[in-house]
Structures are given as C-alpha cells and as structure tokens.
Design a protein around this motif. Structure first.
Motif, PDB file in Angstrom:
ATOM      1  N   GLU A 169      51.974  48.694  43.787  1.00 43.97           N
ATOM      2  CA  GLU A 169      50.872  49.568  43.403  1.00 43.97           C
ATOM      3  C   GLU A 169      50.621  49.421  41.904  1.00 43.97           C
ATOM      4  O   GLU A 169      51.499  49.672  41.084  1.00 43.97           O
ATOM      5  CB  GLU A 169      51.228  51.032  43.726  1.00 43.97           C
ATOM      6  CG  GLU A 169      50.049  51.970  43.674  1.00 43.97           C
ATOM      7  CD  GLU A 169      49.024  51.706  44.749  1.00 43.97           C
ATOM      8  OE1 GLU A 169      47.829  51.891  44.462  1.00 43.97           O
ATOM      9  OE2 GLU A 169      49.412  51.299  45.856  1.00 43.97           O
ATOM     10  N   ALA A 170      49.423  48.975  41.565  1.00 46.99           N
ATOM     11  CA  ALA A 170      49.066  48.782  40.163  1.00 46.99           C
ATOM     12  C   ALA A 170      48.321  50.008  39.645  1.00 46.99           C
ATOM     13  O   ALA A 170      47.459  50.559  40.322  1.00 46.99           O
ATOM     14  CB  ALA A 170      48.194  47.541  40.006  1.00 46.99           C
ATOM     15  N   ASP A 171      48.655  50.436  38.442  1.00 41.41           N
ATOM     16  CA  ASP A 171      48.015  51.586  37.810  1.00 41.41           C
ATOM     17  C   ASP A 171      46.931  51.092  36.869  1.00 41.41           C
ATOM     18  O   ASP A 171      47.215  50.515  35.825  1.00 41.41           O
ATOM     19  CB  ASP A 171      49.066  52.401  37.050  1.00 41.41           C
ATOM     20  CG  ASP A 171      48.453  53.568  36.290  1.00 41.41           C
ATOM     21  OD1 ASP A 171      47.298  53.944  36.605  1.00 41.41           O
ATOM     22  OD2 ASP A 171      49.126  54.101  35.385  1.00 41.41           O
ATOM     23  N   ALA A 172      45.670  51.311  37.241  1.00 37.05           N
ATOM     24  CA  ALA A 172      44.547  50.869  36.410  1.00 37.05           C
ATOM     25  C   ALA A 172      43.861  52.039  35.713  1.00 37.05           C
ATOM     26  O   ALA A 172      42.746  51.912  35.216  1.00 37.05           O
ATOM     27  CB  ALA A 172      43.535  50.103  37.267  1.00 37.05           C
ATOM     28  N   SER A 173      44.528  53.180  35.649  1.00 37.33           N
ATOM     29  CA  SER A 173      43.922  54.364  35.032  1.00 37.33           C
ATOM     30  C   SER A 173      43.966  54.257  33.514  1.00 37.33           C
ATOM     31  O   SER A 173      44.767  53.514  32.946  1.00 37.33           O
ATOM     32  CB  SER A 173      44.658  55.628  35.488  1.00 37.33           C
ATOM     33  OG  SER A 173      46.005  55.597  35.059  1.00 37.33           O
ATOM     34  N   GLY A 174      43.086  55.008  32.842  1.00 39.39           N
ATOM     35  CA  GLY A 174      43.096  55.006  31.385  1.00 39.39           C
ATOM     36  C   GLY A 174      41.726  55.289  30.806  1.00 39.39           C
ATOM     37  O   GLY A 174      40.743  55.469  31.532  1.00 39.39           O
ATOM     38  N   GLN A 224      38.273  52.930  35.563  1.00 38.11           N
ATOM     39  CA  GLN A 224      37.585  51.829  36.243  1.00 38.11           C
ATOM     40  C   GLN A 224      38.277  50.513  35.892  1.00 38.11           C
ATOM     41  O   GLN A 224      38.736  50.318  34.765  1.00 38.11           O
ATOM     42  CB  GLN A 224      36.115  51.774  35.813  1.00 38.11           C
ATOM     43  CG  GLN A 224      35.305  50.674  36.506  1.00 38.11           C
ATOM     44  CD  GLN A 224      33.898  50.571  35.947  1.00 38.11           C
ATOM     45  OE1 GLN A 224      33.662  50.811  34.755  1.00 38.11           O
ATOM     46  NE2 GLN A 224      32.948  50.216  36.808  1.00 38.11           N
ATOM     47  N   SER A 225      38.362  49.588  36.828  1.00 38.36           N
ATOM     48  CA  SER A 225      38.964  48.291  36.533  1.00 38.36           C
ATOM     49  C   SER A 225      37.968  47.391  35.804  1.00 38.36           C
ATOM     50  O   SER A 225      36.747  47.561  35.930  1.00 38.36           O
ATOM     51  CB  SER A 225      39.415  47.592  37.825  1.00 38.36           C
ATOM     52  OG  SER A 225      38.300  47.134  38.565  1.00 38.36           O
ATOM     53  N   ILE A 226      38.508  46.442  35.046  1.00 42.67           N
ATOM     54  CA  ILE A 226      37.649  45.479  34.355  1.00 42.67           C
ATOM     55  C   ILE A 226      36.862  44.666  35.378  1.00 42.67           C
ATOM     56  O   ILE A 226      35.671  44.388  35.196  1.00 42.67           O
ATOM     57  CB  ILE A 226      38.481  44.556  33.446  1.00 42.67           C
ATOM     58  CG1 ILE A 226      39.197  45.355  32.356  1.00 42.67           C
ATOM     59  CG2 ILE A 226      37.592  43.488  32.811  1.00 42.67           C
ATOM     60  CD1 ILE A 226      40.136  44.524  31.493  1.00 42.67           C
ATOM     61  N   VAL A 227      37.508  44.288  36.475  1.00 44.76           N
ATOM     62  CA  VAL A 227      36.830  43.516  37.518  1.00 44.76           C
ATOM     63  C   VAL A 227      35.617  44.266  38.048  1.00 44.76           C
ATOM     64  O   VAL A 227      34.532  43.694  38.218  1.00 44.76           O
ATOM     65  CB  VAL A 227      37.812  43.185  38.665  1.00 44.76           C
ATOM     66  CG1 VAL A 227      37.062  42.706  39.904  1.00 44.76           C
ATOM     67  CG2 VAL A 227      38.815  42.127  38.224  1.00 44.76           C
ATOM     68  N   ASN A 228      35.779  45.558  38.303  1.00 49.80           N
ATOM     69  CA  ASN A 228      34.681  46.358  38.832  1.00 49.80           C
ATOM     70  C   ASN A 228      33.553  46.496  37.819  1.00 49.80           C
ATOM     71  O   ASN A 228      32.369  46.394  38.171  1.00 49.80           O
ATOM     72  CB  ASN A 228      35.194  47.736  39.253  1.00 49.80           C
ATOM     73  CG  ASN A 228      34.121  48.597  39.864  1.00 49.80           C
ATOM     74  OD1 ASN A 228      33.580  49.490  39.206  1.00 49.80           O
ATOM     75  ND2 ASN A 228      33.797  48.347  41.124  1.00 49.80           N
ATOM     76  N   ALA A 229      33.918  46.703  36.553  1.00 51.11           N
ATOM     77  CA  ALA A 229      32.904  46.845  35.508  1.00 51.11           C
ATOM     78  C   ALA A 229      32.116  45.548  35.343  1.00 51.11           C
ATOM     79  O   ALA A 229      30.880  45.572  35.197  1.00 51.11           O
ATOM     80  CB  ALA A 229      33.563  47.237  34.189  1.00 51.11           C
ATOM     81  N   LEU A 230      32.789  44.413  35.383  1.00 50.30           N
ATOM     82  CA  LEU A 230      32.103  43.132  35.267  1.00 50.30           C
ATOM     83  C   LEU A 230      31.201  42.882  36.478  1.00 50.30           C
ATOM     84  O   LEU A 230      30.086  42.358  36.346  1.00 50.30           O
ATOM     85  CB  LEU A 230      33.116  42.000  35.127  1.00 50.30           C
ATOM     86  CG  LEU A 230      33.928  41.965  33.824  1.00 50.30           C
ATOM     87  CD1 LEU A 230      34.964  40.848  33.869  1.00 50.30           C
ATOM     88  CD2 LEU A 230      33.018  41.789  32.623  1.00 50.30           C
ATOM     89  N   SER A 231      31.678  43.280  37.668  1.00 48.81           N
ATOM     90  CA  SER A 231      30.872  43.104  38.869  1.00 48.81           C
ATOM     91  C   SER A 231      29.560  43.885  38.787  1.00 48.81           C
ATOM     92  O   SER A 231      28.498  43.394  39.170  1.00 48.81           O
ATOM     93  CB  SER A 231      31.665  43.548  40.099  1.00 48.81           C
ATOM     94  OG  SER A 231      30.900  43.419  41.274  1.00 48.81           O
ATOM     95  N   GLU A 232      29.629  45.091  38.251  1.00 49.51           N
ATOM     96  CA  GLU A 232      28.422  45.905  38.091  1.00 49.51           C
ATOM     97  C   GLU A 232      27.431  45.259  37.133  1.00 49.51           C
ATOM     98  O   GLU A 232      26.220  45.467  37.243  1.00 49.51           O
ATOM     99  CB  GLU A 232      28.795  47.301  37.593  1.00 49.51           C
ATOM    100  CG  GLU A 232      29.502  48.155  38.636  1.00 49.51           C
ATOM    101  CD  GLU A 232      29.831  49.547  38.117  1.00 49.51           C
ATOM    102  OE1 GLU A 232      29.596  49.798  36.902  1.00 49.51           O
ATOM    103  OE2 GLU A 232      30.311  50.382  38.909  1.00 49.51           O
ATOM    104  N   ALA A 233      27.968  44.441  36.210  1.00 48.69           N
ATOM    105  CA  ALA A 233      27.106  43.748  35.243  1.00 48.69           C
ATOM    106  C   ALA A 233      26.668  42.377  35.752  1.00 48.69           C
ATOM    107  O   ALA A 233      26.035  41.611  35.020  1.00 48.69           O
ATOM    108  CB  ALA A 233      27.834  43.600  33.910  1.00 48.69           C
TER     109      ALA A 233
END
Length: 321
Positions: A224-229, A249-258
């Motif tokens: 289980e990875a903790d991506a909170s912050g 939010q994960s970096i992957v998700n933020a980049l996907s939205e962009a």
C-alpha cells in the motif's frame, strides 16, 4: 512493441487453493530470452492492464517460463485476468527484468517466501543449487493445503534445503526466525518476498541480528503506497506545461488531467514503470522501487505515489501512453 514478446500458454494447473501455475513458451517456437533468478515479466492483458509476476522456472530452461499466480480476493483485476488464461491462449509479455538479483558472493543465502511470495525463491534455489552455493529456503503459510509448489519442493533437487512452516501444523515447525538468523555467518545474505507484514518481520529481525542492510534484499508484490500530502507544482519542460498536483492527488493523475498520460503498471510504487528524471526540486519518495542510495540522489522519482518536498518539481517523463 520491441520490448515485448508473444507467448503461448502451454500448460495450466491449479495447485493448493487458488494458485494458478502456468507454463509459457514463445508463440513462434523459438528459445525464450535468458533470465537470472529473481527476474519478473509483465503480462499485458487484452483490456490494457499490465501486471508483474516473478519467473519461478529454472533459469537453465530456455523453452518454458513458469509463473505462480494467486487469485487474490483483494485483486485489482490482474490475478482474475490471469486465471482466465487457458492452454493455447496467447498473451503479450515484457522481456525479463531483474530488480531482485542474487549476490553470489554470499557465504550463505537465506530465502524466505511468504505464501505466493515464494515464486522468485524457486528460481533462486534452483540457481544456487546448480552452482553449488550454500543456502536454505523457508516457505511460510497458513496451511499446507492452500499452498502451491509444495510437492515439487518436497521432491525436488534441493528438497533437503527446504523448510516448511505452516500455521496449523504445530509449534515445533514454526519459523523461529531470530534463532535461524542468529546463526548467520559473516557475509550471509537474506532475501524475502511475501505479504508486507511478513516481509517487515523478516527485514527487521535480520537487521536486529546484525546483518547489514545491504545484505537484506526484498521484493514487494503488493504494498500500500501513501500518496497523501500537500499540493505542489510539476513542470514538464519538454511538453511546455506546468500542472498543479492537488492535495492527496497523485502526480500521474494530475498529469492525466492535463492530457499527459504517463505509462503506469502497478500503481503501488513497486515496478518502476512510471520512473521519471528530476531536473529541479526535491522529491518526497514514497516508493519501494528505488534503492536508499538512489533516493538520496534525488534525481529520479516514481510518479504513481511519490510527492514533492519542494513547492515545485521539474521532471522529465520517460514513457507516455
């Protein structure tokens, strides 16, 4: 795809409870690429899902790769898809990668497999035995009838070096880990794979037994990875964009939205598929892929789970979809 190979399922067998053991051969009948003990491959399923599985066959077998796959109740879909594979089916796979290699300079090697985490240990035991190295393999689980590979480990080439530890078979055969590792000679190495709690127990006991951290090797198959912050910015100079990574939010998700779809696989910080270069800023490493030394360099980051200690990260993404 030059980094993949088409395989065909030549044999499938259910062992224990919900352990699928499949044999794979090259679809064109050619020899398979070589691999070393500890290596894994990625299986590419029809829906675009990619999952990693350790090779548990002998590295000396150039015609067949074997995998052991537990149908996990908490599966995110990978083990269910794998269990649908039948003899004759074709599946795409990556070439072997080894993030869990053996150090053969060890005076003695301890292999600890918890449940399905025993799979890389089978290839390791085979390689160590064939090359005449000193080792022992400890296989731990809840009950013998649930486990795969028991018969072949009992009857195989290195059967005398295998120790079984099952929760329902009496106190005398339980793994007395501290006592085992207390006898470790100088330059002994420890390898562990299995559930996270089991792995933490082995790792912490090894360190408490004065085995140096550099001689304790681990491979997580589910962590289980903790991506909170807090929120921060990520800039991709080559794409000419800067995105805001929201709180939790994960970096992957933020980049996907962009509009930047980064290639991902495990989404748990284990496999390294979403590795990127860090050009500026200080990453907050949350992964289990990079070594401690690599994390200290702060020039790489695993995008699916890690975050930033600085207000901005400038990164270079390797692979996008």
């Amino acid at each position: 795809m030059s980094d993949t190979i088409k395989l065909q399922v030549t044999q499938r067998e259910l062992q224990g409870e919900d352990v699928l053991v499949i044999s794979l051969a090259s679809a064109d009948g050619q020899d398979l690429p070589t691999f070393t003990a500890g290596a894994h491959i990625d299986l590419h399923f029809d829906d675009g899902m990619v999952r990693q599985y350790s090779l548990c066959s002998s590295p000396t077998d150039h015609k067949t790769w074997r995998l052991g796959i537990l149908k996990a109740p908490e599966s995110r879909g990978g083990s269910v898809a794998a269990h649908r594979l039948q003899a004759g089916d074709e599946v795409m796979a990556s070439l072997p990668r080894n993030l869990f290699p053996l150090d053969k300079t060890a005076s003695h090697t301890y292999l600890f497999g918890g449940g399905i985490g025993v799979t890389p240990m089978l290839a390791m035991a085979d390689e160590l035995h064939r090359e005449g190295h000193s080792f022992e393999l400890h296989y731990c689980g809840k009950t013998r009838k649930r486990m795969g590979f028991v018969d072949e480990m009992t009857q195989g080439l290195y059967a005398s070096q295998v120790h079984f530890h099952f929760d329902d078979e009496g106190e005398e055969q339980r793994l007395q880990l501290a006592n085992v590792l207390k006898q470790a000679p100088n330059n002994a190495h420890v390898y562990v794979c299995g559930p996270e709690g089991f792995m933490d127990w082995v790792i912490n006991t090894a360190l408490a037994s004065d085995i140096p951290a550099g001689q304790v090797h681990k491979e997580y198959f589910n962590k289980e990875a903790d991506a909170s912050g807090d929120a921060f910015e990520v800039e991709l100079p080559e794409q000419g964009i800067t995105v805001q990574v929201r709180e939790n939010q994960s970096i992957v998700n933020a980049l996907s939205e962009a509009g930047v779809r980064v290639k991902v696989s495990c989404e748990q910080g284990i496999c390294g598929t979403c590795l990127a270069n860090v050009l500026e800023g200080v990453p907050d490493h949350r992964d289990s892929y990079l070594t401690d030394e690599e994390k200290q360099d702060n020039d790489q980051i695993i995008l699916c789970c890690s975050r930033s200690k600085s207000k901005k990260l400038v990164i270079e993404v390797f692979e996008t979809e």
